[in-house]
Design a protein around this motif. Structure first.
Motif, PDB file in Angstrom:
ATOM      1  N   ILE A   1     -19.545  -8.440 -27.414  1.00  0.00           N
ATOM      2  CA  ILE A   1     -19.971  -7.551 -26.323  1.00  0.00           C
ATOM      3  C   ILE A   1     -19.244  -6.213 -26.438  1.00  0.00           C
TER       4      ILE A   1
ATOM      5  N   ALA B   1     -28.432  -9.630 -24.915  1.00  0.00           N
ATOM      6  CA  ALA B   1     -27.467 -10.109 -25.907  1.00  0.00           C
ATOM      7  C   ALA B   1     -27.375  -9.060 -27.006  1.00  0.00           C
ATOM      8  N   SER B   2     -26.253  -9.018 -27.686  1.00  0.00           N
ATOM      9  CA  SER B   2     -26.027  -7.989 -28.708  1.00  0.00           C
ATOM     10  C   SER B   2     -26.956  -8.138 -29.912  1.00  0.00           C
TER      11      SER B   2
ATOM     12  N   ASN C   1     -24.776 -10.481 -19.629  1.00  0.00           N
ATOM     13  CA  ASN C   1     -24.740 -10.927 -21.016  1.00  0.00           C
ATOM     14  C   ASN C   1     -24.864 -12.442 -21.043  1.00  0.00           C
TER      15      ASN C   1
ATOM     16  N   ILE D   1     -21.317  -4.689 -16.548  1.00  0.00           N
ATOM     17  CA  ILE D   1     -21.708  -5.830 -17.368  1.00  0.00           C
ATOM     18  C   ILE D   1     -21.017  -7.062 -16.806  1.00  0.00           C
TER      19      ILE D   1
ATOM     20  N   GLU E   1     -22.427 -14.674 -24.866  1.00  0.00           N
ATOM     21  CA  GLU E   1     -21.788 -14.184 -26.094  1.00  0.00           C
ATOM     22  C   GLU E   1     -20.271 -14.070 -25.940  1.00  0.00           C
TER      23      GLU E   1
END
Length: 185
Positions: A129, A90-91, A121, A142, A124
């Motif tokens: 992203i 996750a970011s 991911n 991704i 999110e």
């Protein structure tokens, strides 16, 4: 137990538990038998729970959307053909950022092998992203797990998490850090 003994317990001031523990009448040894039964019951429940966990086989080949193209990516096409490395991230995850160089090196090291890498991911928004991907380039595809259903099916609740799925579909590695080596045979 006859009425006289019951009355005796009441008259003498003994509680029912004290009377039962006094080992009089047909209840003699009831506490010991009760403990044994409870232990056996607890063991049975534990074994059934463990069997349920072991019997639960997660789907290692879901269909997830590709972040860049939006197309469904059917991961079952790799079953029996390639080893899959899933990196859940996750970011907001600083450890996810920290492990990126190691993942890039791992991908370079196994570039000519039958191994594919995917960044998954976990839940999110696309704009988050996209912003993350501008700063930290992912060298591999991704995939989106917007409702975290794939993550949950693999019991992934903490990030980062890297999984390696063998050609036969078995999970050969699971860790908070990428593996140092991937066995290709």
């Amino acid at each position: 137990m006859n009425m006289l003994k019951k009355r005796h317990f009441f008259v003498s001031g003994l509680s029912t538990m004290e009377a039962l523990n006094s080992h009089q009448g047909p209840y003699k040894g009831w506490e010991k038998r009760s403990n044994i039964v409870m232990k056996k019951l607890a063991l049975l429940v534990t074994l059934l729970f463990c069997q349920t966990l072991l019997a639960k086989k997660a789907n290692h080949y879901p269909q997830l959307k590709d972040f860049k193209t939006g197309a469904e990516h059917d991961l079952s096409q790799y079953r029996g053909k390639k080893i899959i490395v899933y990196n859940f991230w996750a970011s907001w995850c600083t450890s996810c950022i920290g492990e990126l160089p190691q993942l890039v090196e791992l991908q370079k090291k196994y570039a000519n092998k039958d191994i594919v890498f995917f960044g998954i991911n976990a839940g999110e928004r696309k704009k988050d992203i996209k912003r993350f991907n501008r700063r930290h380039k992912f060298p591999y595809t991704i995939l989106l797990d917007p409702d975290k259903s794939f993550s949950k099916s693999l019991e992934i609740f903490n990030l980062p998490r890297t999984l390696v799925i063998g050609k036969d579909g078995s999970m050969v590695f699971s860790g908070n850090r990428p593996p140092a080596e991937i066995k290709t045979k």
